[in-house]
Every structure is written in structure tokens, then in C-alpha cells.
Design a protein around this motif. Structure first.
Motif, short mmCIF file in Angstrom:
data_model
loop_
_atom_site.label_atom_id
_atom_site.label_comp_id
_atom_site.label_asym_id
_atom_site.label_seq_id
_atom_site.Cartn_x
_atom_site.Cartn_y
_atom_site.Cartn_z
N VAL A 138 -51.91 -9.72 3.92
CA VAL A 138 -52.08 -8.41 4.54
C VAL A 138 -53.40 -8.63 5.14
O VAL A 138 -54.40 -8.70 4.62
CB VAL A 138 -51.83 -7.39 3.45
CG1 VAL A 138 -52.10 -6.06 4.28
CG2 VAL A 138 -50.39 -7.57 3.01
N GLY A 139 -53.35 -8.07 6.70
CA GLY A 139 -54.78 -8.16 7.02
C GLY A 139 -55.36 -6.62 7.05
O GLY A 139 -54.48 -5.64 6.64
N THR A 140 -56.59 -6.38 7.30
CA THR A 140 -57.28 -5.13 7.16
C THR A 140 -58.51 -5.24 8.03
O THR A 140 -58.93 -6.18 8.73
CB THR A 140 -58.13 -5.23 5.97
OG1 THR A 140 -59.07 -6.44 5.64
CG2 THR A 140 -57.13 -5.14 4.62
N LYS A 141 -58.80 -3.99 8.40
CA LYS A 141 -59.99 -3.53 9.40
C LYS A 141 -60.83 -2.37 8.67
O LYS A 141 -60.17 -1.44 8.43
CB LYS A 141 -59.68 -3.26 10.56
CG LYS A 141 -60.63 -2.96 11.47
CD LYS A 141 -60.49 -2.88 13.19
CE LYS A 141 -61.53 -2.72 13.92
NZ LYS A 141 -61.35 -2.73 15.28
N TRP A 142 -62.17 -2.66 8.34
CA TRP A 142 -63.10 -1.82 7.73
C TRP A 142 -63.87 -1.09 8.99
O TRP A 142 -64.29 -1.61 9.58
CB TRP A 142 -63.92 -2.40 7.01
CG TRP A 142 -64.97 -1.50 6.05
CD1 TRP A 142 -65.05 -0.22 6.35
CD2 TRP A 142 -65.76 -2.17 5.36
NE1 TRP A 142 -66.15 0.18 5.48
CE2 TRP A 142 -66.78 -0.89 4.82
CE3 TRP A 142 -66.49 -3.44 4.91
CZ2 TRP A 142 -67.89 -1.11 4.02
CZ3 TRP A 142 -67.59 -3.62 3.98
CH2 TRP A 142 -67.99 -2.38 3.37
N THR A 143 -63.28 0.33 9.20
CA THR A 143 -63.98 1.05 10.38
C THR A 143 -64.85 2.11 9.39
O THR A 143 -64.50 2.74 8.46
CB THR A 143 -62.78 1.80 10.95
OG1 THR A 143 -62.15 2.74 10.06
CG2 THR A 143 -61.83 0.75 11.36
N SER A 144 -65.78 2.56 10.39
CA SER A 144 -66.81 3.55 9.90
C SER A 144 -67.07 4.23 11.08
O SER A 144 -68.60 4.44 11.16
CB SER A 144 -68.01 3.09 9.15
OG SER A 144 -68.56 1.92 9.82
N GLY A 145 -66.35 4.60 11.81
CA GLY A 145 -66.67 5.34 13.21
C GLY A 145 -67.24 6.82 12.97
O GLY A 145 -67.26 7.17 11.99
N ASP A 146 -67.80 7.25 13.99
CA ASP A 146 -68.48 8.74 14.08
C ASP A 146 -67.51 9.56 13.15
O ASP A 146 -67.84 10.49 12.84
CB ASP A 146 -68.72 8.99 15.36
CG ASP A 146 -69.96 8.34 16.11
OD1 ASP A 146 -70.80 7.66 14.99
OD2 ASP A 146 -70.11 8.22 17.04
N ILE A 147 -66.22 9.55 13.63
CA ILE A 147 -65.24 10.37 13.02
C ILE A 147 -65.01 10.52 11.65
O ILE A 147 -64.69 11.58 11.14
CB ILE A 147 -63.94 10.09 13.71
CG1 ILE A 147 -62.82 11.34 13.47
CG2 ILE A 147 -63.16 8.74 13.15
CD1 ILE A 147 -63.09 12.40 14.37
N THR A 148 -65.64 9.61 11.00
CA THR A 148 -65.31 9.56 9.57
C THR A 148 -66.62 10.11 8.86
O THR A 148 -66.44 10.42 7.72
CB THR A 148 -65.41 7.91 9.01
OG1 THR A 148 -66.43 7.40 9.39
CG2 THR A 148 -64.11 7.46 9.46
#
Length: 320
Positions: free
Chosen positions: A257-267
């Protein structure tokens, strides 16, 4: 034989020998098969690396307290005591008899101890390669197959691995929030509203809505006590949660299973926090992990080759 596995591959034994506890009882046939590596009675066929041979010698010498060049039953018993292994005299004798292949009453290094150590080493190196290859091969997946669902069992195992991350003072600051389709739609809409171009906003919203799995990870905030210690603890907690995220992604990766760790402004907005049930006065968002099976078409999911600019020599500093 069973005590041999319990004694030598227990976690306490690892601290003494430096060998990971990779064998279990169901691996007895492999152990038995690999223990004796001889073309005749006096020749050992071993491909043990030189550094491991030296380590095996070091361990043998540590057990051989009288420096006789062999290990006797009492010395092996002392080893079990050092490892805090509760073994009865018959059990200790059974272990000694297992290692004492020629029945001489002594365990020699070349003919008995080294082949046993080598059999452990083989499995240890195999497991080392698996773990290190997992670490080196993991990559960010940018495009997911929306038609494939990831089982909650996979998610739960990833979280179990995540919360085993190193954590100073065992504060366990992390929280994992699985987002359902309704919440994802609201977040996708919220994010799209911040994009001025209507067409780009639509495409971004639709793309986010198709991402199969969403898991928001937060880290606990520490109330300011005015002594400076709270800031340190909060930083340590944040670092621990980042370690947890890495564990999470690695667990997913080994399950395909692939993943992407996001931490954009919206969060980091109050609107996002409200949708996820996050009290921003108590916890901070470390990131949102998208997860799913990688799309086989139209995605930038290739393993990175040379995007890391720094090598081992660039990042390692050795001091006297």
C-alpha cells in the motif's frame, strides 16, 4: 533444543550477543539443517563475513571465562544466569548437549560454536536485508487507484506499528483520525474554495475525493508552565509523532500500500480542525496521510533514483 531457541533468541539475549531474535520455534528445521556445515569431520564450510567472525569470537571469549579455549557446562550456565533466563539444571544440560556435538563435554569454537552462530547469522542477515530494503525502497505515491479499497486490518496494523515508535518519557502524544467519505468531501470542498481558478478548483476537489484512504495524525500540545521545559517536551512529542508516521508508512509499504504524507496549509486551519474534531488548543496536526494502492497508469509513482543529493559522507561526522 527448544531451550536453545528460547535462550539465544530472547530479547534479553539480543542485548548480550548483539544478535536479533529472529528465530522462533517454527524455524527449528532450518536451524537444524544449517547448524552442521562440514564436508568432513574437521572442515567447516562457512561464508561468515570477517567482521562477524570477530564478533563471534568476542562472544565466545566472553562466555569462556577461564580462557581455556572451550566452553564448559558451568560457563554456559553462567551465561543463562546473566541473561536472566530461568532454566532448570536439566534444561541447561539439554542446551549444552545440543551445542556439544561431539559429546566431549566441551564446546569448541570452530567445530561447534561457530556453526551455531553462523546459522543464527544467516537468518539475521536475511532479516537485515529485508528491513533495510524496505527502508530504502519506500517512496511517496502521488496517484492512487480509486477502485481498490484498503482493508481496515491493514490500517490497524500500520497504527500498531506507528505507536511503537520511540517516545521519550512515554507520553504517547499521537492520535490517528480515519476520515470517512463524508468528511473527505467536506475537506476537498474546503480546499477547493481557496483556489481562485474554478477549473483548477474542480479538478483538485475531484482528485482529493478519489483518494482511497485518509488518516490525519496529531501530536499533543504541552501547556506552557513558564519553565521552558514544556517547549522541549512538545518538541520531543512532535518528533516522536513524526517517527510514528514513518512507521505507519513503512507498515503500509510492506503490505503493498502506497502513502503520501501531506501537511499543506489547509491542515493548519481552524476549519480543517473542526471537520476532523481536533481541539487546536490541545493538539497540533502533524500531517494527513493519504493511502491506497498505487495507480498503474498516469501517475508519478516511480522509485526515486538520484533525488537525494547528500551521501553518507556528506551527513556523517566522526569525532575522536
Amino acid at each position: 533444543l527448544l531451550l536453545c531457541f528460547a535462550a539465544t533468541h530472547d530479547m534479553r539475549a539480543q542485548a548480550f550477543t548483539g544478535i536479533s531474535p529472529t528465530f522462533r520455534l517454527n524455524s527449528c528445521p532450518k536451524f537444524e539443517k544449517n547448524t552442521i556445515r562440514r564436508s568432513n569431520e574437521n572442515t567447516i564450510l562457512s561464508a561468515m563475513p570477517p567482521e562477524e567472525y570477530e564478533h563471534a569470537r568476542e562472544i565466545f571469549t566472553l562466555i569462556d571465562t577461564d580462557n581455556s579455549g572451550t566452553i564448559c557446562a558451568s560457563e554456559l550456565g553462567d551465561l543463562l544466569t546473566k541473561l536472566a533466563i530461568d532454566a532448570s539444571p536439566p534444561e541447561a544440560q539439554a542446551l549444552f548437549a545440543f551445542l556439544d556435538k561431539d559429546g566431549s563435554g566441551e564446546i569448541s569454537f570452530e567445530d561447534e560454536f561457530q556453526p551455531w552462530y553462523d546459522s543464527i547469522l544467516e537468518s539475521t542477515l536475511q532479516n537485515r536485508d529485508i528491513v533495510q530494503q524496505t527502508l530504502l525502497s519506500r517512496r511517496t505515491v502521488n496517484n492512487f487507484d480509486a477502485s481498490l479499497h484498503v482493508s481496515d486490518h491493514v490500517l490497524n496494523r500500520a497504527i500498531e506499528c506507528a505507536i511503537a515508535a520511540p517516545n521519550h518519557k512515554l507520553t504517547e502524544p499521537w492520535r490517528f483520525i480515519k476520515l470517512g467519505k463524508e468528511t473527505v468531501t467536506k475537506i476537498a470542498t474546503l480546499n477547493a474554495q481557496k483556489i481562485q481558478d474554478p477549473e483548477k478548483a474542480r479538478k483538485k476537489r475531484e482528485r482529493w475525493e478519489k483518494i482511497p484512504g485518509w488518516c490525519v495524525v496529531t501530536s499533543k500540545l504541552t501547556p506552557d508552565a513558564g519553565d521552558g521545559e514544556s517547549n522541549i517536551l512538545e518538541m520531543e512529542d512532535y518528533a516522536a509523532t513524526c517517527c510514528a508516521v514513518q512507521n505507519f508508512m513503512l507498515s503500509m509499504w510492506v503490505e503493498g500500500v502506497g502513502t503520501k504524507w501531506t501537511s499543506g496549509d489547509i491542515t493548519r486551519t481552524q476549519e480543517f480542525a473542526d471537520l476532523c474534531g481536533i481541539q487546536m488548543s490541545d493538539e497540533q496536526v502533524v500531517g494527513c496521510i493519504w493511502y491506497g494502492f498505487a495507480s498503474t497508469t498516469g501517475g508519478k509513482n516511480e522509485a526515486p533514483q538520484s533525488n537525494r543529493k547528500k551521501t553518507l559522507k556528506d551527513v556523517l561526522t566522526e569525532l575522536p
